[in-house]
Design a protein around this motif. Structure first.
Motif, PDB file in Angstrom:
ATOM      1  N   ARG A  53       0.749  -1.201   0.145  1.00 30.79           N
ATOM      2  CA  ARG A  53      -0.070   0.220   0.009  1.00 30.79           C
ATOM      3  C   ARG A  53       0.928   1.326  -0.012  1.00 30.79           C
ATOM      4  O   ARG A  53       1.912   1.223   0.505  1.00 30.79           O
ATOM      5  N   ALA A  54       0.401   2.197  -0.541  1.00 28.45           N
ATOM      6  CA  ALA A  54       0.889   3.741  -0.554  1.00 28.45           C
ATOM      7  C   ALA A  54       0.831   4.040   0.858  1.00 28.45           C
ATOM      8  O   ALA A  54       0.009   3.490   1.649  1.00 28.45           O
ATOM      9  N   PRO A  55       1.392   4.919   1.242  1.00 31.32           N
ATOM     10  CA  PRO A  55       1.737   5.669   2.777  1.00 31.32           C
ATOM     11  C   PRO A  55      -0.102   6.017   3.097  1.00 31.32           C
ATOM     12  O   PRO A  55      -0.602   6.591   2.149  1.00 31.32           O
TER      13      PRO A  55
ATOM     14  N   ASP B 273       1.010  15.084   6.140  1.00 27.31           N
ATOM     15  CA  ASP B 273       2.426  14.570   5.867  1.00 27.31           C
ATOM     16  C   ASP B 273       3.092  14.504   7.052  1.00 27.31           C
ATOM     17  O   ASP B 273       4.016  13.867   7.228  1.00 27.31           O
TER      18      ASP B 273
ATOM     19  N   GLN C 137       2.280   9.487   9.163  1.00 29.75           N
ATOM     20  CA  GLN C 137       1.870   8.490   8.090  1.00 29.75           C
ATOM     21  C   GLN C 137       2.081   7.105   8.697  1.00 29.75           C
ATOM     22  O   GLN C 137       3.118   7.005   9.302  1.00 29.75           O
TER      23      GLN C 137
ATOM     24  N   ARG D 222       3.425   3.739   6.998  1.00 32.73           N
ATOM     25  CA  ARG D 222       4.249   3.385   5.851  1.00 32.73           C
ATOM     26  C   ARG D 222       5.246   2.064   6.389  1.00 32.73           C
ATOM     27  O   ARG D 222       6.172   2.151   7.084  1.00 32.73           O
TER      28      ARG D 222
END
Length: 175
Positions: free
Chosen positions: A42-44, A50, A53, A55
C-alpha cells in the motif's frame, strides 16, 4: 530443629519491570503483525497529513538506518542491552525507575526478537517499522525506548536513586 525454607521472590518494582516489558513486547509485535498484514503493498496512509503517516518498511540497521550491513552486530548489542537492563532492574526499588527500565527492556527485547526471528534469517532479521513521522520511521518499541531513556535521564537529573530513597543530606556541623 526445623530448617526454614525461604523463597526468593523478585521485588515489586522488578516485577513491574518484567510485566511492563512483556506487555510492551506483546503490543509491539501485535502492531507489527497488523502493519505487515494491512500495509504491505500500500501507499503511505495519512494519519495527520504529511506529519504522521503509516508506511511499512523493513530496517536492517539501527536508528536512522545506521549500520545496515552489520545486522548481526546489532543483534549482539540488543542481546547485551536486554541482559544489562535486566541485571540493573533487579536492584531497582523505585516505581519510576521500574517504569523507565521496563520501557527500555521491552523495546530492546522486541528488537532482539525481530533480529533473531524475522527475515532474512537468524541474527540478520530486519525490524518492522511503520510509523512515519517526517524524517523518521519507527514502531511502538522505538517510542518506548525513547520514553524510557528520557524518563531515566530526568530521574538522574533530579537525583532520584534506583532505591527510591532520597539522598540523605548531611547536616552542616558549623551551622
Amino acid at each position: 530443629m526445623a530448617v526454614e525454607q525461604s523463597t526468593v521472590r523478585p521485588s515489586r518494582p522488578f516485577a513491574l519491570v518484567l510485566v511492563l516489558a512483556a506487555a510492551l513486547v506483546a503490543v509491539d509485535q501485535l502492531t507489527k503483525w497488523w502493519a505487515v498484514s494491512a500495509l504491505t503493498g500500500r501507499a503511505p496512509v495519512d494519519v495527520i497529513g504529511d506529519l504522521i503517516q503509516l508506511r511499512l518498511t523493513y530496517n536492517p540497521g539501527a536508528a536512522f538506518s545506521i549500520a545496515t550491513g552489520y545486522t548481526w552486530v546489532l543483534t549482539l548489542f540488543a542481546a547485551a542491552g536486554v541482559i544489562a537492563i535486566t541485571w540493573f532492574a533487579r536492584r531497582v526499588r523505585s516505581r519510576a525507575w521500574a517504569v523507565g527500565l521496563g520501557l527500555m527492556l521491552g523495546g530492546a527485547a522486541t528488537h532482539l526478537g525481530d533480529r533473531l526471528l524475522r527475515e532474512p534469517g537468524f541474527a540478520r532479521g530486519h525490524v518492522v517499522d511503520f510509523i512515519d513521522y517526517g524524517p523518521f520511521v519507527g514502531n511502538v518499541a522505538d517510542i518506548a525506548l525513547v520514553l524510557g531513556v528520557a524518563l531515566l535521564l530526568v530521574l538522574n537529573l533530579r537525583d532520584i536513586p534506583m532505591t527510591g530513597r532520597a539522598p540523605e543530606v548531611e547536616a552542616d556541623p558549623t551551622a
